[in-house]
Design a protein around this motif. Structure first.
Motif, PDB file in Angstrom:
ATOM      1  N   GLY A 112       9.059  37.326  38.831  1.00 48.89           N
ATOM      2  CA  GLY A 112       9.012  37.787  37.285  1.00 48.89           C
ATOM      3  C   GLY A 112       7.818  37.021  36.762  1.00 48.89           C
ATOM      4  N   THR A 151       7.857  46.917  38.095  1.00 47.25           N
ATOM      5  CA  THR A 151       9.172  46.057  38.850  1.00 47.25           C
ATOM      6  C   THR A 151       8.625  44.921  39.827  1.00 47.25           C
ATOM      7  OG1 THR A 151      11.045  46.129  40.400  1.00 47.25           O
ATOM      8  CG2 THR A 151       9.060  47.635  40.659  1.00 47.25           C
ATOM      9  N   HIS A 152       9.382  44.078  39.923  1.00 41.47           N
ATOM     10  CA  HIS A 152       8.793  42.761  40.789  1.00 41.47           C
ATOM     11  C   HIS A 152       9.075  43.355  42.242  1.00 41.47           C
ATOM     12  CE1 HIS A 152       9.373  41.070  37.223  1.00 41.47           C
ATOM     13  NE2 HIS A 152      10.627  40.847  37.339  1.00 41.47           N
ATOM     14  N   GLN A 175      16.476  34.638  41.604  1.00 37.57           N
ATOM     15  CA  GLN A 175      15.850  35.583  40.815  1.00 37.57           C
ATOM     16  C   GLN A 175      15.528  36.758  41.652  1.00 37.57           C
ATOM     17  OE1 GLN A 175      12.965  33.856  38.152  1.00 37.57           O
ATOM     18  NE2 GLN A 175      11.959  35.485  37.862  1.00 37.57           N
ATOM     19  N   ASP A 199      17.081  40.367  41.145  1.00 36.04           N
ATOM     20  CA  ASP A 199      16.162  41.562  40.842  1.00 36.04           C
ATOM     21  C   ASP A 199      16.647  42.769  41.911  1.00 36.04           C
ATOM     22  OD1 ASP A 199      15.431  40.359  38.558  1.00 36.04           O
ATOM     23  OD2 ASP A 199      13.422  39.949  39.446  1.00 36.04           O
TER      24      ASP A 199
END
Lengths: 393, 232
Positions: A345, A184-185, A45, A49
């Motif tokens: 996330g 945003t992450h 993830q 991202d």
């Protein structure tokens, strides 16, 4: 086949003792896969991202650029090579210029990084098109992340003074207006970062056509070779930090697995030791009926090993629906996870690969076979006459 | 005695006891013919079980020669001894030694599984053995659900199911009441007569002795008397 049949009969007839071992083993099995799947999902993830928002399909860095050394930033800019220019013109890359600066929100001074990006770029999913929004004359449109907005106490449409030093070392200042705030992450595009139009930044610092790094489009083939000024950074390089963090977290969690597996294997070991102690007479009987010691050892080892096999089957019965559900629904991540070294996330989706299943299954089964076998070595010293009397030799 | 199926010459068995040893058998010479119904009788500690165990290839002699069905028991390795027991010998123990997790049928079937008999062969032999001992109605029972007499009948069926040449029975009636003992012994006599199976007992039970056709009395590890008993 005979011995397998006998072992299966023995463990199924042993009732609760078998099922307790099977349950604890299956629990360890499912838990190991579950946690490993979480780490796999976490890693994928974050990488996904980062690819979408920051890294793209790889980057070219100006040779002086080192994101961990702010002192390099003043010199980390150069005009693009012809190959890179070609990529940008064809829409296969976009460039970013980095300039250290300071802002003065509410009378305070705060160090920031100005990042110039083409408002029309489609290479990364930053909201750069917001930079085309109309602002007051002489004011520079800027986009910031929510963490930056929070730390500087800036809101949308707010105006703040920014000061920078141009290519000639001369300080200059202007006002920027926050035209958008994005979530945003990925902290590296957010914390202390202010995104402004590339061309405007190049004009401000007198670095026309220059950039600090170039982001390539994802899936781009025929990546041009680097040049003395521009060094290609592939995924291995760009994700090294993330991979190391996940690796260290996996290593940390392995202590937990070791404890869990040790408990489960201890149950099997204990059952085997107890069985060999309690079933000596049975062993004597088996030998009297014509079993060799090797057969008896194999039978007892197989009985223990079958518990591992049953645990895998039982684990599959409740584990597969559970893991499938987790993969679909994901796991809500608390805000505190931000402290963990990288951001995720709101929902983490675990990833369970065939390799993970296979390796965990093999690991569990081999471990069970070993702990099942170890206590049975005593049988090799057992005399049938002693065993029939219920004595150990 | 040329056709003896058990030939023992100069058998000595010592058990270590710390730095010294205890001599359980002191030069036994013995022949047993096919179809005998013979008992090793004598008080506790006379060496009956030790002799029976050596004949059954469960223990090794210290000295002497023991030949069972043409096999030199003293020269057999573990694998060969297991094969001899598997193919030719049946054991009946004082404490029955049934496998507790198996039911009656499975206990009796067990030796046939080791002999790798087919399912049909096993079924036929197990049913026949259970009919011999009159336990067809207990086929699904576990040992814990049976009386002592029934357990011993299962043990006899298990010993007989593979049709062995020799059955070795160690105090088979020691845990049984008189009625059950006679029932068991009558069953064994019947099997001995019908199948010509050789029965060799280790016993000091008078009820068993009353059924024997040959009684070999052991005393202090030696044969004190070897008597053929005439039956009517």
């Amino acid at each position: 086949m005979v011995i397998l049949k006998l072992a299966f009969r023995n463990i199924t007839h042993a009732g609760l003792r078998t099922w307790l071992n099977v349950f604890i083993l299956s629990f360890a099995f499912v838990l190991i896969i579950w946690v490993q799947g979480l780490y796999e999902g976490m890693q994928r993830q974050v990488i996904r991202d980062m690819q979408a928002i920051e890294v793209g399909g790889g980057q070219f860095w100006q040779r002086n650029y080192d994101p961990y050394d702010p002192l390099t930033l003043d010199d980390a800019h150069a005009a693009l090579s012809s190959e890179l220019q070609h990529l940008v013109q064809n829409g296969n890359a976009t460039l970013v210029l980095i300039v250290p600066a300071a802002i003065f929100p509410e009378g305070r001074v705060q160090s920031v990084i100005l990042r110039g990006i083409d408002p029309n770029q489609k290479i990364v999913s930053l909201p750069s098109q917001e930079l085309t929004n109309k602002v007051s004359p002489g004011v520079i449109p800027a986009v910031i992340g929510s963490r930056m907005a929070k730390s500087a106490n800036l809101a949308k449409d707010e105006i703040v003074t920014v000061r920078w030093r141009d290519a000639n070392g001369v300080f200059d200042a202007a006002e920027i207006q926050i035209v958008a705030i994005f979530n945003t992450h990925i902290q590296t595009v957010d914390v202390s970062q202010i995104w402004v139009p590339l061309q405007r930044l190049q004009e401000m610092v007198h670095m026309p056509g220059e950039a600090t790094y170039v982001i390539l489009k994802q899936g781009l083939n025929n990546i041009p070779p680097g040049s003395p000024d521009w060094i290609y950074r592939d995924y291995d390089f760009l994700f090294a930090d993330i991979n190391n963090i996940v690796k260290s977290k996996r290593a940390g969690s392995s202590i937990f697995f070791i404890i869990l597996m040790a408990m489960a294997l201890l149950a099997v070991f204990d059952t085997q030791v107890l069985a060999i102690f309690r079933r000596r007479k049975e062993m004597g009987t088996l030998m009297a009926l014509g079993m060799t010691r090797r057969w008896v050892i194999s039978l007892f080892t197989l009985e223990g090993s079958l518990q591992g096999l049953l645990a895998i089957l039982v684990g599959a019965v409740y584990g597969i629906p559970f893991l499938a559900f987790q993969t679909k629904v994901g796991i809500s991540m608390p805000q505190a996870v931000e402290q963990g070294g990288f951001n995720l996330g709101a929902t983490l989706y675990p990833v369970y690969s065939f390799k993970l299943f296979l390796l965990t299954t093999l690991f569990l089964f081999i471990s069970v076979v070993i702990v099942s076998f170890l206590p049975t070595r005593r049988i090799s010293k057992l005399k049938p006459t002693d065993a029939l009397r219920g004595k150990t030799t | 005695m040329e056709n003896a199926i058990i030939k023992i010459r100069g058998l000595v068995k010592d058990y270590p006891m710390g730095v010294t040893y205890f001599r359980a058998l002191k030069g036994i010479n013995l022949d047993v013919q096919q179809g005998e119904f013979t008992g090793l009788v004598g008080p506790s500690g006379s060496g009956k079980t030790t002799l029976l165990n050596i004949i059954g290839a469960l223990d090794n002699p210290t000295q002497g020669e023991v030949e069972v069905l043409g096999y030199q028991v003293d020269k057999l390795n573990h694998k060969q001894a297991a094969r001899l027991r598997n193919e030719n010998l049946g054991f009946i123990f004082q404490t029955y030694n049934l496998l507790p997790v198996y039911n009656v049928y499975e206990n009796v079937e067990f030796p046939l599984l080791l002999l790798k008999k087919s399912a049909d062969e096993r079924k036929e032999a197990v049913i026949q053995a259970l009919e011999w001992v009159g336990l067809m109605d207990k086929i699904k029972s576990r040992p814990a659900q049976l009386s002592g007499g029934e357990c011993q009948r299962v043990a006899i069926a298990r010993a007989m199911v593979k049709n062995p040449r020799i059955v070795l029975a160690d105090e088979p009636t020691a845990n049984l009441d008189a009625a059950n003992s006679h029932h068991i012994l009558q069953t064994m006599v019947k099997l001995n007569q019908e199948l010509r199976t050789t029965f060799l007992f280790a016993t000091h039970d008078d009820k068993v002795i009353s059924y024997l056709r040959r009684a070999i009395t052991l005393r202090d590890g030696m044969i004190a008397e070897d008597k053929i008993i005439q039956t009517t």
